[in-house]
Design a protein around this motif. Structure first.
Motif, PDB file in Angstrom:
ATOM      1  N   ALA A 230       0.831  -1.207   0.000  1.00 10.57           N
ATOM      2  CA  ALA A 230       0.000   0.000   0.000  1.00 10.57           C
ATOM      3  C   ALA A 230       0.866   1.258   0.000  1.00 10.57           C
ATOM      4  CB  ALA A 230      -0.944  -0.009   1.202  1.00 10.57           C
ATOM      5  N   LEU A 231       1.914   1.275   0.822  1.00 10.48           N
ATOM      6  CA  LEU A 231       2.815   2.431   0.840  1.00 10.48           C
ATOM      7  C   LEU A 231       3.530   2.569  -0.507  1.00 10.48           C
ATOM      8  CD1 LEU A 231       4.170   4.824   2.155  1.00 10.48           C
ATOM      9  CD2 LEU A 231       5.768   3.229   3.278  1.00 10.48           C
ATOM     10  N   ALA A 232       3.951   1.462  -1.078  1.00 11.11           N
ATOM     11  CA  ALA A 232       4.584   1.506  -2.397  1.00 11.11           C
ATOM     12  C   ALA A 232       3.626   2.104  -3.429  1.00 11.11           C
ATOM     13  CB  ALA A 232       5.024   0.110  -2.824  1.00 11.11           C
ATOM     14  N   GLY A 233       2.356   1.774  -3.331  1.00 16.56           N
ATOM     15  CA  GLY A 233       1.355   2.327  -4.248  1.00 16.56           C
ATOM     16  C   GLY A 233       1.213   3.830  -4.095  1.00 16.56           C
ATOM     17  N   ARG A 234       1.218   4.315  -2.856  1.00 16.73           N
ATOM     18  CA  ARG A 234       1.129   5.765  -2.638  1.00 16.73           C
ATOM     19  C   ARG A 234       2.357   6.469  -3.202  1.00 16.73           C
ATOM     20  NH1 ARG A 234      -0.726   3.846   2.320  1.00 16.73           N
ATOM     21  NH2 ARG A 234       1.093   4.579   3.495  1.00 16.73           N
ATOM     22  N   ILE A 235       3.532   5.862  -3.007  1.00 19.74           N
ATOM     23  CA  ILE A 235       4.760   6.463  -3.535  1.00 19.74           C
ATOM     24  C   ILE A 235       4.770   6.399  -5.063  1.00 19.74           C
ATOM     25  CG2 ILE A 235       7.273   6.189  -3.630  1.00 19.74           C
ATOM     26  CD1 ILE A 235       7.084   5.444  -0.598  1.00 19.74           C
ATOM     27  N   ALA A 236       4.267   5.318  -5.625  1.00 24.88           N
ATOM     28  CA  ALA A 236       4.170   5.212  -7.088  1.00 24.88           C
ATOM     29  C   ALA A 236       3.256   6.303  -7.646  1.00 24.88           C
ATOM     30  CB  ALA A 236       3.663   3.831  -7.486  1.00 24.88           C
ATOM     31  N   ASP A 237       2.161   6.586  -6.966  1.00 22.19           N
ATOM     32  CA  ASP A 237       1.268   7.667  -7.400  1.00 22.19           C
ATOM     33  C   ASP A 237       1.988   9.010  -7.367  1.00 22.19           C
ATOM     34  OD1 ASP A 237      -0.832   5.906  -7.839  1.00 22.19           O
ATOM     35  OD2 ASP A 237      -1.808   6.338  -5.909  1.00 22.19           O
ATOM     36  N   LEU A 238       2.757   9.264  -6.299  1.00 17.58           N
ATOM     37  CA  LEU A 238       3.552  10.501  -6.228  1.00 17.58           C
ATOM     38  C   LEU A 238       4.535  10.581  -7.390  1.00 17.58           C
ATOM     39  CD1 LEU A 238       4.544  10.659  -2.446  1.00 17.58           C
ATOM     40  CD2 LEU A 238       3.144  12.322  -3.679  1.00 17.58           C
ATOM     41  N   ALA A 239       5.196   9.464  -7.652  1.00 20.58           N
ATOM     42  CA  ALA A 239       6.193   9.423  -8.724  1.00 20.58           C
ATOM     43  C   ALA A 239       5.556   9.754 -10.071  1.00 20.58           C
ATOM     44  CB  ALA A 239       6.856   8.048  -8.769  1.00 20.58           C
ATOM     45  N   GLU A 240       4.402   9.203 -10.327  1.00 17.64           N
ATOM     46  CA  GLU A 240       3.708   9.484 -11.587  1.00 17.64           C
ATOM     47  C   GLU A 240       3.285  10.945 -11.661  1.00 17.64           C
ATOM     48  OE1 GLU A 240       2.847   7.552 -14.525  1.00 17.64           O
ATOM     49  OE2 GLU A 240       4.638   6.664 -13.628  1.00 17.64           O
ATOM     50  N   THR A 241       2.769  11.466 -10.565  1.00 15.98           N
ATOM     51  CA  THR A 241       2.327  12.859 -10.520  1.00 15.98           C
ATOM     52  C   THR A 241       3.474  13.821 -10.818  1.00 15.98           C
ATOM     53  OG1 THR A 241       0.561  12.365  -8.959  1.00 15.98           O
ATOM     54  CG2 THR A 241       1.316  14.649  -9.040  1.00 15.98           C
ATOM     55  N   HIS A 242       4.662  13.505 -10.300  1.00 18.08           N
ATOM     56  CA  HIS A 242       5.812  14.404 -10.429  1.00 18.08           C
ATOM     57  C   HIS A 242       6.788  13.968 -11.529  1.00 18.08           C
ATOM     58  CE1 HIS A 242       4.618  16.786  -6.997  1.00 18.08           C
ATOM     59  NE2 HIS A 242       4.224  15.654  -6.451  1.00 18.08           N
ATOM     60  N   ASN A 243       6.429  12.910 -12.246  1.00 20.23           N
ATOM     61  CA  ASN A 243       7.268  12.389 -13.331  1.00 20.23           C
ATOM     62  C   ASN A 243       8.726  12.193 -12.893  1.00 20.23           C
ATOM     63  OD1 ASN A 243       7.688  11.371 -15.914  1.00 20.23           O
ATOM     64  ND2 ASN A 243       8.334  13.360 -16.692  1.00 20.23           N
ATOM     65  N   HIS A 244       8.867  11.598 -11.712  1.00 22.46           N
ATOM     66  CA  HIS A 244      10.193  11.305 -11.163  1.00 22.46           C
ATOM     67  C   HIS A 244      10.040   9.990 -10.407  1.00 22.46           C
ATOM     68  CE1 HIS A 244      14.259  12.348 -10.244  1.00 22.46           C
ATOM     69  NE2 HIS A 244      14.055  12.335  -8.942  1.00 22.46           N
ATOM     70  N   HIS A 245      10.789   8.970 -10.799  1.00 23.83           N
ATOM     71  CA  HIS A 245      10.486   7.610 -10.368  1.00 23.83           C
ATOM     72  C   HIS A 245      11.632   6.981  -9.585  1.00 23.83           C
ATOM     73  CE1 HIS A 245       8.016   8.652 -13.843  1.00 23.83           C
ATOM     74  NE2 HIS A 245       7.072   8.012 -13.179  1.00 23.83           N
ATOM     75  N   PRO A 246      11.308   6.346  -8.452  1.00 26.95           N
ATOM     76  CA  PRO A 246      12.319   5.710  -7.619  1.00 26.95           C
ATOM     77  C   PRO A 246      12.476   4.226  -7.949  1.00 26.95           C
ATOM     78  CG  PRO A 246      10.256   5.623  -6.468  1.00 26.95           C
ATOM     79  CD  PRO A 246       9.995   6.320  -7.805  1.00 26.95           C
ATOM     80  N   ARG A 247      13.416   3.625  -7.299  1.00 24.24           N
ATOM     81  CA  ARG A 247      13.497   2.165  -7.263  1.00 24.24           C
ATOM     82  C   ARG A 247      12.762   1.741  -5.997  1.00 24.24           C
ATOM     83  NH1 ARG A 247      19.144  -0.826  -7.765  1.00 24.24           N
ATOM     84  NH2 ARG A 247      18.801  -0.111  -9.901  1.00 24.24           N
ATOM     85  N   LEU A 248      11.770   0.889  -6.152  1.00 27.92           N
ATOM     86  CA  LEU A 248      10.986   0.372  -5.029  1.00 27.92           C
ATOM     87  C   LEU A 248      11.247  -1.118  -4.894  1.00 27.92           C
ATOM     88  CD1 LEU A 248       7.533   2.026  -5.859  1.00 27.92           C
ATOM     89  CD2 LEU A 248       9.221   2.830  -4.210  1.00 27.92           C
ATOM     90  N   THR A 249      11.513  -1.550  -3.668  1.00 29.36           N
ATOM     91  CA  THR A 249      11.659  -2.974  -3.392  1.00 29.36           C
ATOM     92  C   THR A 249      10.699  -3.329  -2.267  1.00 29.36           C
ATOM     93  OG1 THR A 249      13.993  -2.864  -3.993  1.00 29.36           O
ATOM     94  CG2 THR A 249      13.259  -4.828  -2.796  1.00 29.36           C
ATOM     95  N   ILE A 250       9.771  -4.228  -2.568  1.00 27.13           N
ATOM     96  CA  ILE A 250       8.757  -4.630  -1.597  1.00 27.13           C
ATOM     97  C   ILE A 250       9.072  -6.037  -1.114  1.00 27.13           C
ATOM     98  CG2 ILE A 250       6.296  -4.980  -1.177  1.00 27.13           C
ATOM     99  CD1 ILE A 250       5.823  -3.244  -3.730  1.00 27.13           C
ATOM    100  N   ASP A 251       9.137  -6.180   0.201  1.00 30.28           N
ATOM    101  CA  ASP A 251       9.301  -7.477   0.845  1.00 30.28           C
ATOM    102  C   ASP A 251       8.188  -7.608   1.871  1.00 30.28           C
ATOM    103  OD1 ASP A 251      11.924  -8.355  -0.251  1.00 30.28           O
ATOM    104  OD2 ASP A 251      12.655  -6.566   0.784  1.00 30.28           O
ATOM    105  N   TRP A 252       8.118  -8.756   2.523  1.00 26.81           N
ATOM    106  CA  TRP A 252       7.107  -8.923   3.563  1.00 26.81           C
ATOM    107  C   TRP A 252       7.420  -7.950   4.697  1.00 26.81           C
ATOM    108  CZ3 TRP A 252       6.097  -9.522   8.569  1.00 26.81           C
ATOM    109  CH2 TRP A 252       4.792  -9.879   8.919  1.00 26.81           C
ATOM    110  N   GLY A 253       6.515  -6.993   4.918  1.00 23.23           N
ATOM    111  CA  GLY A 253       6.660  -6.046   6.012  1.00 23.23           C
ATOM    112  C   GLY A 253       7.772  -5.026   5.834  1.00 23.23           C
ATOM    113  N   LYS A 254       8.230  -4.836   4.614  1.00 18.79           N
ATOM    114  CA  LYS A 254       9.357  -3.937   4.395  1.00 18.79           C
ATOM    115  C   LYS A 254       9.253  -3.311   3.006  1.00 18.79           C
ATOM    116  CE  LYS A 254      14.351  -4.387   3.921  1.00 18.79           C
ATOM    117  NZ  LYS A 254      15.472  -5.330   4.049  1.00 18.79           N
ATOM    118  N   LEU A 255       9.480  -1.994   2.950  1.00 18.32           N
ATOM    119  CA  LEU A 255       9.559  -1.281   1.687  1.00 18.32           C
ATOM    120  C   LEU A 255      10.844  -0.467   1.679  1.00 18.32           C
ATOM    121  CD1 LEU A 255       8.415  -0.226  -1.020  1.00 18.32           C
ATOM    122  CD2 LEU A 255       7.351   1.633   0.306  1.00 18.32           C
ATOM    123  N   THR A 256      11.631  -0.634   0.626  1.00 20.48           N
ATOM    124  CA  THR A 256      12.855   0.139   0.453  1.00 20.48           C
ATOM    125  C   THR A 256      12.675   1.039  -0.766  1.00 20.48           C
ATOM    126  OG1 THR A 256      14.150  -1.683   1.376  1.00 20.48           O
ATOM    127  CG2 THR A 256      15.354   0.022   0.159  1.00 20.48           C
TER     128      THR A 256
END
Length: 98
Positions: A45-71
């Motif tokens: 869910a947090l990765a999704g919110r950050i992905a929405d921000l990235a799309e809005t600002h046209n600037h994209h991070p590297r996201l790594t999702i694990d169980w209970g962890k987002l980098t």
């Protein structure tokens, strides 16, 4: 293209960002943060919110999702390092995680 922050600027900025650290991605300066969350769904869910921000600002991070962890890693590919835009996005990530 934005200018990369010099070492002094980068480390001064990191002092103002809670939990963000200087990293190297394939020899390029980056900033990163890891969130510990209650489960995979919360991390996703947090990765999704950050992905929405990235799309809005046209600037994209590297996201790594694990169980209970987002980098999240930010750097500007076109500039070859960390720019003011990356710091801005890190602050936006923190705001979206609250």
């Amino acid at each position: 293209m934005s200018d990369c922050l010099n070492e002094q600027q980068l480390f001064a900025a990191l002092e103002t960002l809670d939990g963000w650290e200087h990293l190297s991605v394939d020899g390029t300066d980056a900033i990163g943060k890891c969130w510990r969350l209650k489960d995979f769904a919360a991390a996703f869910a947090l990765a999704g919110r950050i992905a929405d921000l990235a799309e809005t600002h046209n600037h994209h991070p590297r996201l790594t999702i694990d169980w209970g962890k987002l980098t999240v890693l930010w750097w500007s590919h076109d500039a070859g390092g960390v720019t003011a835009a990356d710091l801005d996005m890190a602050r936006r990530c923190d705001a979206s995680s609250a």
